[in-house]
Design an enzyme around this catalytic site. Structure first.
Site, PDB file in Angstrom:
ATOM      1  CE1 TYR A 159       0.565  -4.130   2.221  1.00 38.56           C
ATOM      2  CE2 TYR A 159       2.222  -3.215   0.753  1.00 38.56           C
ATOM      3  CZ  TYR A 159       1.349  -3.063   1.795  1.00 38.56           C
ATOM      4  OH  TYR A 159       1.235  -1.862   2.411  1.00 38.56           O
ATOM      5  CD  GLU A 236       6.674   0.754   4.432  1.00 32.14           C
ATOM      6  OE1 GLU A 236       6.328   1.565   3.543  1.00 32.14           O
ATOM      7  OE2 GLU A 236       5.884   0.319   5.284  1.00 32.14           O
ATOM      8  CD  GLU A 262       3.683  -1.020   7.976  1.00 26.14           C
ATOM      9  OE1 GLU A 262       3.800  -0.023   7.242  1.00 26.14           O
ATOM     10  OE2 GLU A 262       2.984  -1.991   7.694  1.00 26.14           O
ATOM     11  NE  ARG A 283       6.654   2.831   6.922  1.00 24.41           N
ATOM     12  CZ  ARG A 283       5.495   3.470   6.757  1.00 24.41           C
ATOM     13  NH1 ARG A 283       5.435   4.778   6.787  1.00 24.41           N
ATOM     14  NH2 ARG A 283       4.379   2.785   6.564  1.00 24.41           N
ATOM     15  CD1 TRP A 402      -0.567 -10.167   3.387  1.00 24.92           C
ATOM     16  CD2 TRP A 402      -0.613  -8.756   5.122  1.00 24.92           C
ATOM     17  NE1 TRP A 402      -1.266  -9.059   2.995  1.00 24.92           N
ATOM     18  CE2 TRP A 402      -1.300  -8.176   4.039  1.00 24.92           C
ATOM     19  CE3 TRP A 402      -0.502  -8.049   6.325  1.00 24.92           C
ATOM     20  CZ2 TRP A 402      -1.882  -6.911   4.113  1.00 24.92           C
ATOM     21  CZ3 TRP A 402      -1.080  -6.809   6.404  1.00 24.92           C
ATOM     22  CH2 TRP A 402      -1.771  -6.231   5.306  1.00 24.92           C
TER      23      TRP A 402
END
Ligand code: KDG
Ligand code: MG
Length: 402
Positions: A159, A236, A262, A283, A402
């Site tokens: 990633y 994160e 996120e 986030r 992922w």
């Protein structure tokens, strides 16, 4: 004032973006970002087929009522597609309000709480020397906060490290990119990465890292504990956050600050994380979490628990989101940091903007509204080009996060 048109513009100036344009009978218009990476057309259709027709004839100044109408009135609440569509409408309506009042958005929210917005950039390398070089370039450019991602020795792909040269862009054309993942190799290498950063650059820059949901809670706890000497600004998405209680286990073991959210789209995704003080930074951002009207509720809840904002700002959020987010960041009392990766040149041309970057900080500018426009003629020259987000598999082929 009445809404007379609402159009969805899909364009690919370097990458795909979905933009909503709401036009009023007085000629004023506002735009909102509706980009959901890899699922763009789902939001475009949700807007075109199910939202835009219901906006015609409404007073664009009734922002709260329109938000409630789209949230409660759909019956089917929440979810990334719905909340991104609502976020785009909300962003466009605040833009119209700012233009009508001849005031920049941050002043409508209550004015600036700071002089500028600290942003973090991405230092990404295929191996340690390359990652450190990218870090050095960011220090040189004045960044005060830098995220580092690095290829892991003996691991096929990882990633954050693009196959192509240039800025990180996970979406690929053609086939879905299948990446491989080994938690053991990752956990072995990452503390060495942070050690190398602190050895070479000291502690003057804020150091950030994204685990991208790859670890189990106990693995994340182990990593957080192991990297405490390197004093991260944040770690994160250490583990997937559907089960908010999972973060308790991480918290029990480490004082490394945690950022999450996120992929969140509503206050309900982070309520427990915030109320139990299981995270330090939230986030969620405007586009995916229901716009300004909703994100400020998240930020207000977070402020009660000393949780700060760290808005997602990957370049798959358009320059429109970036503009609106910078107004939000300049105002929000419990601001932490804003992510900023930059954009392809073509995207900056399609979206003329008032925001600016200078030596690690940004400012939204003083233009009325959020200060970002769209050049529709230019946008039409970049037709939609489907791209896919990757998937990750463990080395034995098991599908992973992922
Ligand atoms: O579309 C997915 C990206 O937005 C995501 O991979 C970026 O994790 C990301 C980040 O922290 O910017
Ligand atoms: Mg991330």
């Amino acid at each position: 004032m009445k809404i007379v048109r609402a159009d969805v513009i899909v364009t690919c100036p370097g990458r795909n973006f979905v933009t909503l344009k709401i036009v009023t009978d007085e000629g004023l218009y506002g735009i909102g970002d509706a980009t959901l990476n890899g699922r763009e057309l789902a939001v475009a259709s949700y807007l075109k087929d199910h939202v835009c027709p219901t906006l015609i004839g409404r007073d664009p100044g009734r922002i709260e009522d329109i938000w409630q109408y789209l949230y409660k009135g759909a019956y089917w609440r929440r979810g990334p597609v719905t909340m991104t569509a609502i976020g785009a409408v909300d962003m466009a309506l605040w833009d119209i309000l700012g233009k009508a009042a001849n005031l920049p958005l941050y002043r409508l929210l209550g004015g600036a709480s700071r002089d500028s917005v600290m942003v973090y950039g991405h230092a990404t390398g295929r191996d340690l020397p390359e990652a450190l070089e990218r870090y050095a370039e960011h220090v040189e450019a004045g960044y005060k906060a830098i995220r580092i991602q690095c290829g892991i020795p003996n691991m096929g792909s990882v990633y954050g490290v693009s196959k192509r040269a240039g800025a990180y862009e996970p979406a690929t054309k053609g086939a879905v990119d299948e990446q491989s993942w080994s938690t053991e190799k990752y956990l072995d290498f990452v503390p060495k990465l942070f050690e190398a950063v602190r050895e070479r650059f000291g502690f003057d820059t804020h150091l950030l890292h994204d685990v991208h949901h790859r670890l189990t809670p106990i693995e994340a706890a182990r990593l957080g504990k192991a990297v405490e000497p390197y004093r991260l600004f944040w770690l994160e998405d250490p583990t997937p956050a559907e089960n908010q209680a999972a973060f308790r286990l991480i918290r029990e073991h480490t004082v490394t600050p945690i950022a999450v959210g996120e992929v969140f789209n509503s206050i309900w995704d982070c309520k427990q994380l915030i109320e139990e003080q299981l995270v330090d930074y939230i986030r969620a951002t405007l586009t995916h979490a229901g716009g300004i009207t909703h994100l400020r509720r998240v930020a207000d809840l977070a402020s009660l628990y000393q949780v700060r904002t760290g808005c997602h700002g990957a370049s798959d959020l358009s320059p429109v989101c970036m503009g609106a987010a910078l107004h939000f960041d300049l105002w929000v009392p419990n601001f932490g940091v804003q992510e900023y990766m930059g954009y392809p040149e073509a995207a900056l041309d399609v979206f003329p903007h008032a925001w600016r970057f200078e030596r690690g900080v940004m400012h939204p500018g003083e233009a009325p509204g959020h200060g970002v426009d769209i050049d529709e003629a230019l946008a039409a020259r970049y037709p939609y080009d489907p791209a896919w987000l990757p998937v990750a598999r463990l080395e034995d082929g098991t599908l992973w996060n992922w």
